[in-house]
Design a protein around this motif. Structure first.
Motif, short mmCIF file in Angstrom:
data_model
loop_
_atom_site.label_atom_id
_atom_site.label_comp_id
_atom_site.label_asym_id
_atom_site.label_seq_id
_atom_site.Cartn_x
_atom_site.Cartn_y
_atom_site.Cartn_z
N LEU A 71 -4.36 8.65 -1.45
CA LEU A 71 -4.60 7.48 -0.62
C LEU A 71 -4.27 6.18 -1.35
CD1 LEU A 71 -5.62 6.66 2.17
CD2 LEU A 71 -7.93 6.50 1.20
N CYS A 72 -4.38 6.16 -2.67
CA CYS A 72 -4.11 4.93 -3.41
C CYS A 72 -2.64 4.53 -3.36
CB CYS A 72 -4.57 5.06 -4.87
SG CYS A 72 -3.52 6.09 -5.91
N LEU A 73 -1.76 5.46 -2.95
CA LEU A 73 -0.34 5.16 -2.84
C LEU A 73 0.03 4.58 -1.49
CD1 LEU A 73 1.07 8.31 -4.66
CD2 LEU A 73 0.88 6.00 -5.57
N GLU A 74 -0.94 4.46 -0.61
CA GLU A 74 -0.70 3.81 0.68
C GLU A 74 -0.92 2.31 0.52
OE1 GLU A 74 0.39 5.34 3.31
OE2 GLU A 74 0.26 7.37 2.44
N ARG A 75 -0.16 1.54 1.29
CA ARG A 75 -0.28 0.08 1.21
C ARG A 75 -1.66 -0.37 1.70
NH1 ARG A 75 4.09 -3.46 3.74
NH2 ARG A 75 3.06 -4.96 2.36
N HIS A 76 -2.22 -1.32 0.96
CA HIS A 76 -3.51 -1.95 1.28
C HIS A 76 -4.63 -0.92 1.34
CE1 HIS A 76 -1.15 -5.48 1.98
NE2 HIS A 76 -0.54 -4.96 3.02
N ALA A 77 -4.55 0.07 0.47
CA ALA A 77 -5.65 1.01 0.29
C ALA A 77 -6.34 0.66 -1.03
CB ALA A 77 -5.14 2.44 0.25
N THR A 78 -7.62 0.32 -0.97
CA THR A 78 -8.33 -0.15 -2.16
C THR A 78 -9.80 0.23 -2.08
OG1 THR A 78 -8.91 -2.11 -3.46
CG2 THR A 78 -8.74 -2.40 -1.09
N SER A 79 -10.43 0.32 -3.23
CA SER A 79 -11.88 0.56 -3.29
C SER A 79 -12.64 -0.71 -3.62
CB SER A 79 -12.17 1.61 -4.38
OG SER A 79 -11.75 1.13 -5.65
N LYS A 80 -11.94 -1.85 -3.75
CA LYS A 80 -12.55 -3.09 -4.22
C LYS A 80 -13.23 -3.87 -3.09
CE LYS A 80 -10.26 -1.76 -7.80
NZ LYS A 80 -9.11 -2.47 -8.30
N ILE A 81 -12.65 -3.88 -1.89
CA ILE A 81 -13.22 -4.64 -0.78
C ILE A 81 -13.19 -3.77 0.47
CG2 ILE A 81 -12.55 -6.88 -1.72
CD1 ILE A 81 -10.22 -6.91 0.22
N THR A 82 -14.05 -4.10 1.42
CA THR A 82 -14.09 -3.38 2.69
C THR A 82 -14.03 -4.31 3.89
OG1 THR A 82 -16.52 -3.41 2.64
CG2 THR A 82 -15.40 -1.47 1.71
N LEU A 93 -10.76 -7.54 -10.73
CA LEU A 93 -9.45 -8.09 -11.05
C LEU A 93 -8.44 -7.79 -9.95
CD1 LEU A 93 -9.32 -7.22 -14.86
CD2 LEU A 93 -9.77 -9.45 -13.81
N GLY A 94 -8.50 -6.60 -9.40
CA GLY A 94 -7.61 -6.24 -8.29
C GLY A 94 -8.38 -6.14 -6.99
N PHE A 95 -7.69 -6.32 -5.88
CA PHE A 95 -8.38 -6.23 -4.59
C PHE A 95 -7.42 -6.02 -3.42
CE2 PHE A 95 -7.56 -10.62 -5.70
CZ PHE A 95 -6.92 -11.13 -4.59
N ARG A 96 -6.10 -6.17 -3.63
CA ARG A 96 -5.18 -6.15 -2.49
C ARG A 96 -4.76 -4.74 -2.10
NH1 ARG A 96 -1.54 -10.91 -5.06
NH2 ARG A 96 -2.75 -12.71 -4.35
N GLY A 97 -4.72 -3.83 -3.05
CA GLY A 97 -4.33 -2.46 -2.73
C GLY A 97 -2.85 -2.28 -2.47
N GLU A 98 -2.01 -3.11 -3.07
CA GLU A 98 -0.57 -2.98 -2.86
C GLU A 98 0.22 -2.80 -4.15
OE1 GLU A 98 0.82 -6.50 -0.97
OE2 GLU A 98 0.16 -7.85 -2.57
N ALA A 99 -0.46 -2.80 -5.28
CA ALA A 99 0.26 -2.72 -6.55
C ALA A 99 0.88 -1.34 -6.75
CB ALA A 99 -0.67 -3.06 -7.71
#
Length: 668
Positions: A71-82, A93-99
């Motif tokens: 799932l982390c390889l999908e765009r805007h998938a992140t555990s930082k914000i909901t 430090l990260g939050f966008r889920g696009e790196a």
């Protein structure tokens, strides 16, 4: 025929990669940030060919399950914000889920991870080439995550051509690792380039604020090396944030009606801590200025200006401070989502933050110069409506001037040609001195009473030194030995040899005395123009001027609104001479913005004061007798910023015993 079409996922990822992935250092930055957010305590970064052929980041963080790894390889998938509200209080430090998807779309990407607490010893491996998942399999893995990026930009030849040399790219990566290592001294870092370990820093643990300073100091020693004289900064304050007031013209929402009532003016609290260079420590560039906001390394012109404003005339023109400063504020008062690579941030009220940093730096320098003194101007808040004087001369007791052009000076005045100093005996021959007995090599050096010559000049206000901290130079007894070159006063302390520039020292004394007298008035002196000058300015400058008219008035500049973007300049300080009123006002606006509002009432007269005291201070070849030198040193001790002249040149230079013994070859 439709001309607008939806781009494929692969093309969209490559476009996003153009914003996120600028060079190999950008890849390292994103991967290391993910490791830190995952709670890693040890991070290893390995590169090949400057990051062109290989980038591998390994950590011992939380790791991921098989589902999360995909799932982390999908765009805007992140555990930082909901939620969208989480963007107002970002603490990671990260939050966008696009790196990760962006990096995987422009490289040959290999991800290996295993969750912390998984006792099976089996992790997940994902292989991606150019954004396409080729293989997902189970494999042996240590706890944590390892991301391997090979052949960066292999499918974008145009981007690959814009990469610099291998050494340049490696330097960019090392620079980022230096910054993130300073921000997280509790994390160990290892950097490997072309199978060679460049550096390896062990983690420095801390559990209290005092230990946190020690940890940062140890990490600074690891990175910078050598013994750079640094001053400890620890400053906290709370000010009213006028920008946070609710707009009375806005209609209340149901949520605001039901919410509990609070003060109409929110309080902006913050803390500035870290280290700054001692007086005399500077560089010709900003290379050693490391600034962090909530442990995030940033680039900020506003904070750079605030740092310079804090030093003010303690630096020579063209020199820049050395610092490692951390600004801790409420995450809701800073927006980190304004730059594609998160290098810059935006503050809700930048003027307050600038003043806050300026106040912290100035307070630290004043405390170093006079540890027993408490400066009222530094204790004051720096809100937009509470602009207090932060000049170095505010702690001296002002006295009424005895002359309308140049106030009379206390203690020492420059002798006229062919005359002597008043109340002091002039002696043309150099002061004699007798050598002290030599101590055994390697024996500890202890302070000894003077054997001959002038007696030590004590400092009765000096507090006892704190164990483990360096005592300021003017807080230790100094014995005048003599004068060399009829300019440099030779002194001895229990720490070594000290040289004092008699001209620079006298300049500082006269400068602070004159400013103290001039600042005894609530406002700077003002002189009306015979004919008011019309000043037309851009919209932004006009809005700033209208908001800060009381500040201009306090500086001795009288401006009156004369239209939408036009003002009448009716009076200026008497020491200001300008043929271009518009340029003068615009320059004043720029300086007020740079200082964050914390500017003293006589800022624009300081250059005139500095030039005036330079003409009246003792010069080279002006002979001073022993009592005169003692009085000069005593007056310098009473200055608020005694270690530099008004132009930023040093007044004192110290050579420690260790340095002298090393120069004479008496130590290894």
């Amino acid at each position: 025929m439709n001309r607008i079409r939806l781009l494929s996922e692969q093309v969209a990822n490559q476009i996003a990669a153009g914003e996120v992935v600028e060079r190999p250092a950008s890849v390292v930055k994103e991967l290391v940030e993910n490791s830190l957010d995952a709670g890693a305590t040890q991070i290893t970064v390995e590169i090949g060919a400057g990051g062109r052929s290989l980038i591998r980041v390994t950590d011992d963080g939380f790791g991921m399950s098989r589902d999360d790894a995909l799932l982390c390889l999908e765009r805007h998938a992140t555990s930082k914000i909901t939620r969208a509200e989480d963007l107002q209080a970002i603490e990671t430090l990260g939050f966008r889920g696009e790196a990760l998807p962006s990096i995987a779309s422009v490289s040959r990407f290999h991800l290996t991870t295993r969750e912390r607490g998984d006792t099976s010893g089996e992790g997940t491996q994902v292989v991606v080439h150019g954004g396409r998942i080729l293989e997902v399999k189970a494999g042996a893995s240590a706890t944590g995550t390892a991301v391997e990026v090979r052949q960066l930009f292999f499918n974008l030849p145009a981007r690959r051509k814009f990469l610099r040399s291998e050494e340049t790219e490696r330097t960019h990566i090392a620079h980022y690792l230096n910054l993130v290592a300073l921000a997280h001294p509790q994390v160990g870092f290892r950097f490997i380039s072309d199978a060679r370990t460049v550096f390896q820093w062990a983690p420095v643990q801390w559990s209290s604020p005092a230990e946190r300073f020690d940890a940062l100091q140890e990490r600074l020693r690891q990175i910078l090396g050598g013994e750079v004289p640094l001053l400890r900064v620890d400053f906290s304050n709370e000010v009213e944030d006028e920008s946070g007031r609710e707009d009375p013209d806005l209609e209340p929402t149901p949520e605001s009606v039901d919410a509990p009532s609070h003060s109409s003016t929110p309080i902006l609290s913050g803390r500035v801590w870290g280290f700054i260079g001692a007086p005399g420590v500077s560089r010709s560039s900003r290379a050693d200025q490391h600034l962090f906001v909530n442990q995030r390394p940033i680039e900020s012109r506003g904070l750079n200006f605030a740092l310079l404003e804090g030093y003010h005339n303690a630096l020579m023109k063209g020199r820049y401070p050395v610092c490692c400063l951390f600004l801790e504020v409420d995450p809701a008062s800073v927006d980190v989502n304004v730059h594609p690579q998160k290098r810059e941030v935006r503050f809700r009220n930048e003027s307050i933050v600038r003043g806050f940093v300026t106040q912290a730096v100035r307070r630290c320098l004043l405390d170093f110069a006079r540890p027993a003194a408490t400066t009222a101007s530094v204790e004051a808040g720096l809100g937009a409506s509470n602009l207090q004087t932060l000049s170095a001369g505010t702690t001296a007791t002002p006295e009424p001037p005895t002359s309308p052009t140049l106030p009379g000076w206390e203690s020492i005045a420059r002798p006229a040609p062919g005359s002597t100093m008043p109340h002091l005996e002039t002696r043309t021959e150099p002061v004699s001195w007798a050598p002290t007995p030599q101590r055994p090599l390697g024996a500890p050096r202890s302070p000894k009473p003077p054997t001959s010559g002038t007696s030590p000049v004590p400092n009765p206000a000096a507090p006892p030194p704190t164990p483990g901290t360096a005592q300021p130079l003017l807080q230790v007894p100094l014995r005048i030995v003599g004068v060399i070159g009829r300019l440099y006063v030779l002194l001895e302390s229990d720490r070594g040899l000290v040289l004092m520039d008699q001209h620079a020292a006298h300049e500082r004394i006269l400068y602070e005395q004159m400013l103290a007298r001039m600042e005894s008035a609530a406002e700077a002196p003002s002189q009306r123009l015979l004919m008011p000058e019309t000043v037309e300015m851009p919209v932004q400058d006009a809005h700033f001027t209208l908001e800060h008219l009381p500040v201009f008035r306090r500086l001795g500049v009288e401006l009156r609104e004369f239209g939408d973007r036009t003002f009448l300049l009716e009076s200026v300080p008497p020491f200001v001479r300008t043929r271009n009123p518009r340029q003068f006002v615009l320059g004043l606006i720029d300086e007020l913005r740079a200082s964050g509002g914390g500017i003293n009432t006589l800022r624009f007269g300081e250059d005139v004061v500095a030039k005036t005291v330079c003409r009246h201070a003792v010069k080279a070849n002006d002979p001073l007798a022993g009592p005169e030198l003692e009085q000069l040193l005593a007056d310098l001790r009473r200055c608020t910023m005694p270690y530099t002249c008004p132009h930023g040149r040093p007044t004192l230079i110290e050579f420690s015993w260790r340095e002298l013994e090393r120069k004479f070859g008496r130590t290894g």
